[in-house]
Scaffold this motif. Structure first.
Motif, short mmCIF file in Angstrom:
data_model
loop_
_atom_site.label_atom_id
_atom_site.label_comp_id
_atom_site.label_asym_id
_atom_site.label_seq_id
_atom_site.Cartn_x
_atom_site.Cartn_y
_atom_site.Cartn_z
N SER A 15 10.71 3.95 -1.56
CA SER A 15 10.04 2.97 -2.42
C SER A 15 9.39 1.87 -1.58
CB SER A 15 11.03 2.34 -3.40
OG SER A 15 11.59 3.32 -4.25
N PHE A 16 10.06 1.50 -0.50
CA PHE A 16 9.54 0.45 0.37
C PHE A 16 8.32 0.93 1.15
CE2 PHE A 16 9.23 -2.05 4.23
CZ PHE A 16 9.52 -3.34 3.81
N TYR A 17 8.41 2.12 1.74
CA TYR A 17 7.32 2.64 2.57
C TYR A 17 6.14 3.15 1.75
CZ TYR A 17 10.88 2.61 6.28
OH TYR A 17 11.86 2.24 7.17
N GLY A 18 6.42 3.58 0.50
CA GLY A 18 5.36 4.14 -0.33
C GLY A 18 5.14 5.62 -0.07
N VAL A 19 4.51 6.29 -1.02
CA VAL A 19 4.21 7.71 -0.87
C VAL A 19 3.25 7.90 0.29
CG1 VAL A 19 3.23 9.75 -1.98
CG2 VAL A 19 4.53 8.12 -3.35
N GLY A 20 3.63 8.78 1.21
CA GLY A 20 2.80 8.98 2.39
C GLY A 20 2.77 7.77 3.31
N ASN A 21 3.79 6.92 3.21
CA ASN A 21 3.89 5.69 4.03
C ASN A 21 2.72 4.73 3.82
OD1 ASN A 21 6.35 6.33 5.20
ND2 ASN A 21 5.41 7.38 6.93
N VAL A 22 2.12 4.77 2.62
CA VAL A 22 0.93 3.94 2.38
C VAL A 22 1.26 2.46 2.46
CG1 VAL A 22 1.26 4.02 -0.15
CG2 VAL A 22 -1.01 3.55 0.79
N HIS A 23 2.45 2.05 1.98
CA HIS A 23 2.83 0.63 2.06
C HIS A 23 3.06 0.22 3.52
CE1 HIS A 23 4.60 1.12 -2.26
NE2 HIS A 23 3.29 1.07 -2.25
N LEU A 24 3.71 1.10 4.25
CA LEU A 24 3.99 0.81 5.66
C LEU A 24 2.69 0.65 6.45
CD1 LEU A 24 6.06 0.48 7.94
CD2 LEU A 24 6.01 2.97 8.23
N GLN A 25 1.73 1.52 6.18
CA GLN A 25 0.44 1.43 6.88
C GLN A 25 -0.28 0.13 6.53
OE1 GLN A 25 -0.39 3.46 9.25
NE2 GLN A 25 1.44 4.71 8.84
N MET A 26 -0.13 -0.29 5.28
CA MET A 26 -0.76 -1.55 4.86
C MET A 26 -0.13 -2.74 5.58
SD MET A 26 -1.12 -3.05 1.00
CE MET A 26 -2.04 -4.54 0.67
N VAL A 27 1.18 -2.73 5.68
CA VAL A 27 1.89 -3.80 6.37
C VAL A 27 1.47 -3.84 7.84
CG1 VAL A 27 4.15 -4.61 7.15
CG2 VAL A 27 3.85 -3.85 4.79
#
Length: 330
Positions: A15-27
């Motif tokens: 949930s934190f990283y997002g599907v496909g790490n989309v949230h992590l990439q944004m951060v």
């Protein structure tokens, strides 16, 4: 340059990283001066001290958002980075959030009354027809208490009463035979707590689900205790259950007196408890009605149709339906 490891506790990393790490990439794009690597629930970050300190504050705010709302999106991340409130924070009177981020709150006057009675009373009876949210709201209140640490555990119970089928014909051992009766409780929990976290809580017995018979001899303290389908308890069973109440404990008893599956001639323990305890201070009572039904619109129509049949049988001198119904309530 320094290196720091940040642990994402009490949340689902997906949930934190997002599907496909989309949230992590944004951060990562918002902190271009840092080198960020994710491994499971650990973030390894390399960079200047001041930049890492700011990054750590943002990550902790994001973690708390996921912990509370069970979800986060790109707009939320931008709001957090810019120091603004997220949209979810502006929604009021929410009990908890589902794992998809849907706010769970009272959707009718009587549902809100159940929430209010829970806040003011240590024991609450909620009686009414199927689909009125009695069980679901009760479990939401229990999950909220666990999250806010006002309770140390949740205990959910149901009487294992056969509704036409026989336990002996079900496959498996005793647990396998009992689990189908408890499945609605699992379903509600799975809608509010991420799977990995729920499994961990059940393994640690922070959340316990058991048939009513397993309650005998226990003292239930520091807990929210829910008895579901209480219309199928006998007088002895519900008395045993109610007297399990310990210190710092809240109890919610739910049931539907139109769906009693006890043998003919045996009175429902819930029916008797509502009469006997009606004037006891500190106990709340909520009567749900058809207007509180929050399931598919057909559920309301089905309830109405069966009520009409019950009324017609009750007035017919040739029908035994009214006798059968009354036998269950004696």
């Amino acid at each position: 340059m320094i290196e720091k490891h940040l642990v994402l506790e009490d949340i689902d990393p997906v949930s934190f990283y997002g599907v496909g790490n989309v949230h992590l990439q944004m951060v990562k794009s918002l902190f271009p001066k840092l080198r960020i690597v994710a491994r499971g629930n650990v973030l390894k970050v390399l960079g200047d001290d001041d930049e890492i300190e700011r990054f750590e504050d943002i990550v902790e705010t994001m973690r708390k958002h996921v912990e509370h709302y069970n979800t986060i999106n790109e707009e939320d991340i931008l709001d957090i980075v810019k120091g603004r409130k997220t949209k979810a924070e502006s929604i009021k009177d929410v009990i908890v959030y589902s794992i998809s981020g849907r706010p769970i709150k009272g959707r009718s006057a009587n549902q809100q009354k159940l929430i209010d009675e829970y806040e003011h009373c240590d024991m609450v009876f909620a009686e009414g027809p199927a689909g009125t949210g009695k069980t679901y709201l009760s479990i939401a209140l229990a999950v909220k208490a666990l999250k806010e640490k006002t309770a140390k555990k949740i205990i959910l119970s149901r009487p294992a009463v056969e509704a036409g089928e026989k336990l002996g014909f079900l496959p498996g051992d005793m647990k396998d035979k009992i689990d189908p009766y408890l499945q609605p409780l699992y379903d509600a929990l799975e809608d509010m707590i991420p799977p990995t976290k729920l499994q961990e809580m059940m393994e640690k017995r922070i959340i316990q689900i058991a048939p009513l018979a397993f309650m005998r001899g226990r003292t239930l303290s520091d807990a929210v205790v829910i008895l579901d389908e209480a219309q199928n308890t006998t007088t002895a069973q519900i008395r045993m259950f109610l007297t399990r109440m310990g210190w710092n404990t809240k109890m919610i008893i739910t049931g539907d007196l139109t769906q009693i599956d006890l043998p003919r001639g045996q009175r429902s323990g819930l029916s008797e408890a509502l009469e006997v305890l009606g004037d006891i201070e500190g106990i709340g009572f909520v009567r749900m009605e058809k207007k509180d039904i929050v399931r598919h619109k057909l559920v309301t129509r089905i309830v109405n149709a069966y009520e009409q049949v019950d009324r017609s049988h009750a007035t017919s001198p040739y029908s035994t339906a009214s006798t059968d119904k009354n036998d269950n309530k004696r």
